[in-house]
Scaffold this active site. Structure first.
Site, PDB file in Angstrom:
ATOM      1  N   ALA A   1       0.709  -1.021  -0.112  1.00  0.00           N
ATOM      2  CA  ALA A   1      -0.075  -0.160   0.011  1.00  0.00           C
ATOM      3  C   ALA A   1       0.932   1.212  -0.186  1.00  0.00           C
ATOM      4  CB  ALA A   1      -0.904   0.094   1.296  1.00  0.00           C
ATOM      5  N   GLY A   2       2.303   1.111  -0.178  1.00  0.00           N
ATOM      6  CA  GLY A   2       3.106   2.295  -0.190  1.00  0.00           C
ATOM      7  C   GLY A   2       3.292   2.922   1.067  1.00  0.00           C
TER       8      GLY A   2
ATOM      9  N   SER B   1       7.941  -3.287   3.589  1.00  0.00           N
ATOM     10  CA  SER B   1       8.921  -3.973   3.497  1.00  0.00           C
ATOM     11  C   SER B   1      10.032  -3.409   4.256  1.00  0.00           C
ATOM     12  CB  SER B   1       9.426  -4.242   2.105  1.00  0.00           C
ATOM     13  OG  SER B   1       9.595  -3.298   1.512  1.00  0.00           O
TER      14      SER B   1
ATOM     15  N   ASP C   1      12.563   4.777   2.868  1.00  0.00           N
ATOM     16  CA  ASP C   1      11.666   4.141   3.667  1.00  0.00           C
ATOM     17  C   ASP C   1      12.437   3.446   4.803  1.00  0.00           C
ATOM     18  OD1 ASP C   1       9.948   4.795   1.605  1.00  0.00           O
ATOM     19  OD2 ASP C   1       9.113   2.699   1.375  1.00  0.00           O
TER      20      ASP C   1
END
Length: 396
Positions: free
Chosen positions: A141-142, A146, A204
């Site tokens: 879902a962005g 991960s 991220d």
């Protein structure tokens, strides 16, 4: 090798401002999302290493003796910068996976094997242990699920192998690593991300490692000093989209209408910079005016993103619903569906929040009440974890 159970968590991320513009050299602000991924590492002496990922239905185990016999010289020695496509091919062989596997389940296992074999090769013998990872984050879902996974793995394995100390002090519910140790965790987590994504930006994993808020521009990542924790609703429209296609569409619109689209990207950049300035002021003393400014920036950015062509009917609906309840929302990430965020000012009353959540659920959306500016990777005592987390780690 440590003998105690380790419990580690790391946050997801949302882009506050700057999505799409960042591809064209502008600033993006990424913030840590307090939906977290939790990892339990349990050392034992049964000669096996196990990986359990209940969210995606993965349960794998290997004999340590057979892993010990593998030629892992291709991994380099404790070098967290040496991963190549050849290494990933080799890992697939080791795991017995087909060469063309790219599904999340296979990639999650490969990232684990890479980090386990690389980090633990400093030990006299590969350790026997069980790792379970459970997440509050939806996958794909962005939201950096991960990266949170890779950060948890890197932190737990480095600590278990005593490459970095366990920062948990007696009597404390949670501990954070030192800056130097976080650098090492982030380096390894980035390699895990490379196994999964090939060529990630590094944003991220950095957000998940350090928490708070980060500014990203043309490959340079820097932390914002003491950003405030902001309460938000995170909404998943569950409309699937392709980031690659959306990015390509913005590029073609820029080529077709340079005089129109280039100023839009410049304006989005100015929104990100103004938001960064406001968050800096809020670190000292947040005022109601600050929240009103943040809402104006959210509205302006959403309209700019629609002008770039990355909106979607589901996101329009999301914004209409929250506007009807006096709240302000924008898409986060690639757009074209996916997720949106809604700022919850401190003065918003409980009934209004509940009514908004009901209305959003009525549209078929998933909705979480959470916060951004969350702490980065942390180690916890078992007693400090919510029952839902304990249950998640015990499932499968």
């Amino acid at each position: 090798m440590l003998s105690e159970v380790l419990l580690v968590s790391a946050p997801g991320k949302v882009i506050l401002h700057g999505e799409h513009a960042v591809v064209h050299g502008k600033v993006a602000l990424a913030v840590a999302l307090n939906l977290r991924t939790f990892l339990r590492l349990q050392p034992h002496s049964n000669g096996r290493v196990g990986l359990n990922l209940p969210n995606i239905g993965v349960r794998r185990a290997w004999d340590v003796a057979s892993l010990q016999l593998l030629d892992t010289s291709f991994l380099g020695h404790g070098d967290s910068a040496a991963l190549t496509a050849k290494h990933v091919e080799k890992l697939k062989e080791v795991a017995g996976f087909p060469k063309d596997c790219v599904d999340p389940e296979h990639l999650a296992v490969l990232a684990f094997l890479y980090l386990y074999l690389s980090i633990c090769q400093s030990q006299r013998a590969l350790p026997s242990l069980d790792i379970t990872v459970w997440s509050e984050l939806p996958t794909g879902a962005g939201l950096g699920s991960s990266a949170a996974y890779s950060v948890c793995l890197a932190a737990a394995l480095l600590t278990a192998c005593e490459e970095i100390p366990n920062p948990l002090k007696d009597g404390e519910a949670a501990g954070r690593w030192t800056e130097e140790n976080l650098e090492l965790i982030n380096k390894w987590a980035f390699q895990g991300e490379r196994v999964i994504h090939g060529n990630p930006s590094g944003v991220d994993n950095a957000v998940s490692t350090w928490g708070g808020a980060l500014r990203y521009q043309q490959g340079k990542i820097s932390s914002l000093k003491r950003p405030p924790v902001l309460k938000i609703l995170l909404i998943n429209t569950k409309v699937p989209r392709s980031t690659k296609v959306l990015v390509a569409n913005v590029r073609s619109r820029l080529l077709k209408f340079p005089e129109i689209v280039a100023p839009l990207l410049t304006s989005i950049d100015a929104i990100s910079l103004e938001c960064e300035r406001v968050l800096g002021e809020m670190a000292a003393a947040p005022t109601p005016e600050h929240y009103l400014t943040l809402e104006e920036l959210i509205d302006m950015n959403q309209h700019h993103l629609n002008a770039l062509g990355v909106g979607h009917a589901s996101l329009d609906q999301l914004c209409q619903v929250t506007t009807a309840h006096g709240l302000h929302s924008k898409l986060t990430g690639a757009g074209g569906g996916g997720c949106g965020i809604t700022l919850l000012r401190p003065d918003v009353e409980r009934p209004a929040v509940e009514a908004t959540k009901r209305a959003l659920s009525g549209c078929g959306f998933d909705c979480w009440e959470t916060s951004v500016g969350a702490p980065g990777v942390s180690v916890h005592t078992a007693a400090s974890l919510d029952a839902s987390v304990q249950q998640g780690l015990d499932s499968l």
